[in-house]
Design an enzyme around this catalytic site. Structure first.
Site, short mmCIF file in Angstrom:
data_model
loop_
_atom_site.label_atom_id
_atom_site.label_comp_id
_atom_site.label_asym_id
_atom_site.label_seq_id
_atom_site.Cartn_x
_atom_site.Cartn_y
_atom_site.Cartn_z
NE ARG A 124 -4.16 -1.91 1.62
CZ ARG A 124 -4.21 -3.08 2.24
NH1 ARG A 124 -3.33 -3.33 3.19
NH2 ARG A 124 -5.11 -3.98 1.92
CE LYS A 146 2.87 12.65 -16.54
NZ LYS A 146 2.23 12.97 -17.82
CD GLU A 188 10.56 16.11 -23.65
OE1 GLU A 188 9.82 17.04 -23.28
OE2 GLU A 188 10.19 15.21 -24.44
CE LYS A 230 7.37 17.23 -15.24
NZ LYS A 230 7.48 15.94 -15.84
CG HIS A 251 5.25 15.99 -26.14
ND1 HIS A 251 6.04 17.12 -26.16
CD2 HIS A 251 5.96 15.05 -25.46
CE1 HIS A 251 7.17 16.87 -25.49
NE2 HIS A 251 7.14 15.62 -25.07
CG HIS A 255 3.00 11.44 -28.00
ND1 HIS A 255 2.34 12.06 -26.98
CD2 HIS A 255 4.22 11.09 -27.51
CE1 HIS A 255 3.13 12.10 -25.90
NE2 HIS A 255 4.27 11.52 -26.20
N1 LIG Z 1 6.78 10.06 -15.61
C1 LIG Z 1 6.89 11.07 -16.45
O1 LIG Z 1 6.52 12.20 -16.15
C2 LIG Z 1 7.54 10.84 -17.79
C3 LIG Z 1 7.87 11.93 -18.60
C4 LIG Z 1 8.51 11.68 -19.81
C5 LIG Z 1 8.82 10.37 -20.19
N2 LIG Z 1 8.47 9.33 -19.36
C6 LIG Z 1 8.80 7.93 -19.73
O2 LIG Z 1 10.22 7.82 -19.78
C7 LIG Z 1 10.56 6.73 -20.63
C8 LIG Z 1 11.72 7.15 -21.49
O3 LIG Z 1 12.81 7.45 -20.66
P1 LIG Z 1 14.31 7.41 -21.21
O4 LIG Z 1 14.37 8.15 -22.48
O5 LIG Z 1 15.17 7.79 -20.09
O6 LIG Z 1 14.48 5.89 -21.64
P2 LIG Z 1 15.09 4.59 -20.91
O7 LIG Z 1 14.82 4.57 -19.48
O8 LIG Z 1 14.62 3.43 -21.72
O9 LIG Z 1 16.66 4.77 -21.14
C9 LIG Z 1 17.15 4.77 -22.46
C10 LIG Z 1 18.39 3.86 -22.57
O10 LIG Z 1 19.48 4.51 -21.93
C11 LIG Z 1 20.13 3.59 -21.07
N3 LIG Z 1 20.77 4.39 -20.02
C12 LIG Z 1 20.20 4.95 -18.94
N4 LIG Z 1 21.09 5.69 -18.27
C13 LIG Z 1 22.26 5.56 -18.92
C14 LIG Z 1 23.56 6.10 -18.71
N5 LIG Z 1 23.82 6.95 -17.72
N6 LIG Z 1 24.54 5.75 -19.59
C15 LIG Z 1 24.27 4.92 -20.64
N7 LIG Z 1 23.07 4.41 -20.88
C16 LIG Z 1 22.06 4.73 -20.03
C17 LIG Z 1 19.07 2.64 -20.62
O11 LIG Z 1 19.62 1.42 -20.19
C18 LIG Z 1 18.24 2.51 -21.90
O12 LIG Z 1 18.82 1.53 -22.73
C19 LIG Z 1 9.30 6.37 -21.40
O13 LIG Z 1 8.78 5.17 -20.92
C20 LIG Z 1 8.35 7.52 -21.11
O14 LIG Z 1 7.00 7.11 -21.12
C21 LIG Z 1 7.85 9.55 -18.18
#
Ligand SMILES: NC(=O)c1ccc[n+]([C@@H]2O[C@H](COP(=O)([O-])OP(=O)(O)OC[C@H]3O[C@@H](n4cnc5c(N)ncnc54)[C@H](O)[C@@H]3O)[C@@H](O)[C@H]2O)c1
Length: 364
Positions: A124, A146, A188, A230, A251, A255
């Site tokens: 929980r 989020k 971004e 943000k 976006h 998207h």
């Molecule tokens: N919660 C929110 O408000 C919010 C906002 C925007 C995006 N998102 C989500 O975020 C996700 C995308 O995040 P992302 O772009 O970070 O992708 P990700 O988490 O898949 O990371 C991308 C790649 O980078 C690698 N990686 C991570 N850190 C690294 C580092 N320091 N050095 C080398 N490689 C590294 C990971 O292993 C992965 O292969 C999506 O699922 C999206 O929906 C959430």
């Protein structure tokens, strides 16, 4: 180290700090010790980040006297599902994690979203902290609470709003990031400049080369400015009921492009195309001056992000995805447009013909 406090409505969530600096894992250890959010920490990460940084992070935190365990799963969006959640929960149970335990999300947005989601439902709800390691996660997904996972029918369809106890942004992680991942985050950052901070936009324009070359001091400045924007939006609209929508600049079409490409176009590229399209729409509807629209396109090009949509995609397909998305949300087709760089607004009054023409025009 920069410190930014995120103030939330005391009735629903507690406020927390965002710490930003270079090589701050040891200071994070000291803060966790002082805050005593939990008696033990379980670090959730993906196997890629584990191999690159897992050992060093564990060792640094253990040296500060913290009890740390690790759980990992395969990298990538394909892991952001219920199976991974159950795998994490099973491991937490096997380790004897209870309500005196807290999670650490060490990774990109995928790790952050899943970890936050698990933290919000395990027994929980247990505390968690964000340690974002991609630029996108540092400037966007780690802030705002989020959480979520994907369903086979669509992205982020299961989720919660659940705020972390703190966000620790260590620029040192960015040194191992692939160039495309850096660009996903830069898209971004450009967005923040466009919607809220002409000063940041100006820095990006004049120092694009240093940024793509990963000048660490400069990256710290643009990450801190992005986080401030943000956090300001989240403070006003924690649960995305209104103002937080301006964060969707670029976006809506972005998207739709990503989906139409079957996710072969990276997120940052798709958002860049979407930002160019939204700027052109703003100009054609006589809100934005032609020279500001041109500045936006020029900056996107300077950061080496795309300003055209590949001809291999179907314009009707992109348009259909946009409308389908909104229907699912029971919404009209809302667009974030611009009056000036730094002055966005939301409107549902963009004529469909103009959207079609703009998408088609970017494919020539
Ligand atoms: N919660 C929110 O408000 C919010 C906002 C925007 C995006 N998102 C989500 O975020 C996700 C995308 O995040 P992302 O772009 O970070 O992708 P990700 O988490 O898949 O990371 C991308 C790649 O980078 C690698 N990686 C991570 N850190 C690294 C580092 N320091 N050095 C080398 N490689 C590294 C990971 O292993 C992965 O292969 C999506 O699922 C999206 O929906 C959430």
């Amino acid at each position: 180290m920069n410190r930014i406090k995120l103030h939330l409505d005391k009735k629903t969530s507690s406020s927390y700090e965002i710490y930003i600096g270079k090589a701050i894992m040891d200071r994070m250890g000291l803060i966790l010790n002082k805050q005593k959010w939990a008696g033990r920490y379980i670090c959730i990460t993906d196997s890629h980040v584990l191999a690159l940084h897992g050992e060093r992070v564990q060792q640094t935190l253990r040296e500060k006297g913290l009890k740390i365990d690790m759980i990992d799963f395969p990298p990538g969006e394909a892991s952001k599902d219920i199976k991974t959640c159950l795998h994490i929960c099973d491991q937490l149970m096997a380790m004897g994690a209870d309500r005196q335990s807290a999670l650490i999300a060490l990774g990109g947005g995928v790790v952050g979203d899943i970890t936050g989601f698990v933290a919000s439902i395990y027994m929980r709800g247990i505390p968690y902290i964000q340690v974002p390691t991609t630029l996108l996660a540092q400037v966007d997904s780690s802030i705002g609470g989020k959480t979520g996972i994907d369903l086979p029918t669509g992205k982020n369809l299961l989720g919660t709003f659940y705020q972390p106890k703190g966000v620790f942004i260590d620029l040192a992680f960015l040194q191992t990031l692939e160039p495309q991942e850096l660009k996903n985050g830069l898209a971004e950052v450009v967005k923040y400049g466009i919607i809220d901070d002409p000063g940041l936009f100006g820095i990006l324009e004049t120092r694009a080369q240093e940024i793509t070359n990963q000048d660490m001091d400069l990256l710290q400045e643009i990450v801190a400015r992005s986080c401030r924007i943000k956090k300001g939006v989240v403070e006003i609209d924690e649960q995305e009921k209104g103002m937080r929508r301006i964060l969707n600049f670029g976006h809506t079409i972005g998207h739709a492009i990503e989906t139409e490409s079957g996710y072969t176009i990276p997120h940052g590229d798709a958002v860049s195309m979407g930002m160019v399209a939204a700027s052109i729409l703003s100009e054609r509807m006589h809100y934005l001056a032609a020279e500001e629209c041109e500045r936006i396109t020029a900056l996107i090009r300077a950061i080496k992000l795309p300003d055209r949509i590949p001809q291999s995609l179907s314009p009707e397909g992109i348009f259909g995805n946009m409308k389908g998305d909104k229907k699912k949300a029971g919404d009209t087709l809302n667009f974030v447009l611009l009056k000036k760089i730094g002055i966005p607004f939301v409107t549902d009054g963009v004529p469909e013909q103009l959207i079609r023409k703009t998408i088609g025009g970017l494919m020539t």
